[in-house]
Design a protein around this motif. Structure first.
Motif: not given
Length: 245
Positions: A209, A212, A237-239, A241
């Motif tokens: 996290k 990312r 995961h992989n986002q 917002v």
């Protein structure tokens, strides 16, 4: 020939015993006569600088009447010194030894916290990298503060690994100033730069996290501005917002 051989063996044994006693007596006399000239203290630092100094270690020795300076080297109790220092809250490990020059060396590894806990129930303490609880000792080092719904078990099992991760990284150590634990045990982070809150969600996969989020900082916020969003969520995961101000 037998009596000559026996004589030679006996003579050699006597000489050997004499030499052993002479060396032992010489060393004993030297050790008794030598006075401890100085106490050299070496504080081994961790990933961050704590507040323990060589003077603090000497004060601990003085307080327990274990400072060997001025004592006969034969009277210096290294074991007692080590046991006392290892029992101090700010010390993780201590080792003491003598030198031939009449000095006593004290090597200590400092026990440094990775997060300060100021829980909603009024608890105020530190957690070290191994999950150990430390009383509030007035550390001056730059630590992340954890607030919210925090129990001792949560601090040991969750906050200690996150604290190690953040304190070991120069970027996150300078960027994250507060961690807040919500009633559902999810986590928010408060950065020093940018008017936004970082929502980690459940404390799992924290390394991924943060990786990312770092990329979003480098390639996203660096283009649109650090103050554009009020909330950045890396929970899924992989986002990522984001919510605008």
């Amino acid at each position: 020939m037998n009596w000559k051989k026996a004589f030679v063996i006996t003579f050699n044994v006597i000489i050997a015993i004499y030499l052993l006693l002479a060396v032992t007596a010489f060393n004993k006399s030297s050790d008794e006569d030598m006075v401890c000239q100085d106490v050299h203290v070496n504080v081994n630092r961790s990933v961050i600088d704590g507040s323990l100094s060589a003077g603090d270690v000497r004060n601990m020795l003085n307080a327990h009447q274990l400072n060997p300076k001025g004592m006969a080297m034969s009277q210096v109790n290294l074991r007692a010194m080590e046991e006392m220092l290892n029992g101090e809250q700010l010390i993780e490990h201590a080792e003491c030894y003598k030198t031939q020059e009449g000095k006593v060396c004290v090597d200590v590894t400092e026990r440094v916290p990775v997060v300060r806990v100021m829980a909603h129930n009024g608890d105020d303490y530190y957690v070290d990298k191994d999950g150990g609880i430390m009383n509030n000792t007035g550390y001056a080092c730059n630590l992340m503060v954890a607030t919210g719904h925090i129990s001792h078990d949560y601090a040991k099992q969750v906050l200690a690994p996150i604290g190690r991760l953040i304190m070991a990284d120069d970027f996150w150590r300078s960027q994250i100033e507060q961690l807040n634990v919500l009633p559902d045990q999810t986590i928010e982070l408060v950065p020093r730069v940018g008017r936004h809150i970082i929502y980690l969600g459940q404390p799992v996969g924290v390394t991924k996290k943060l990786d990312r989020l770092r990329k979003f900082y480098q390639y996203g916020l660096s283009q649109v501005g650090w103050n554009k969003y009020s909330r950045i969520s890396v929970e899924f995961h992989n986002q990522i917002v984001c919510k605008k101000h």
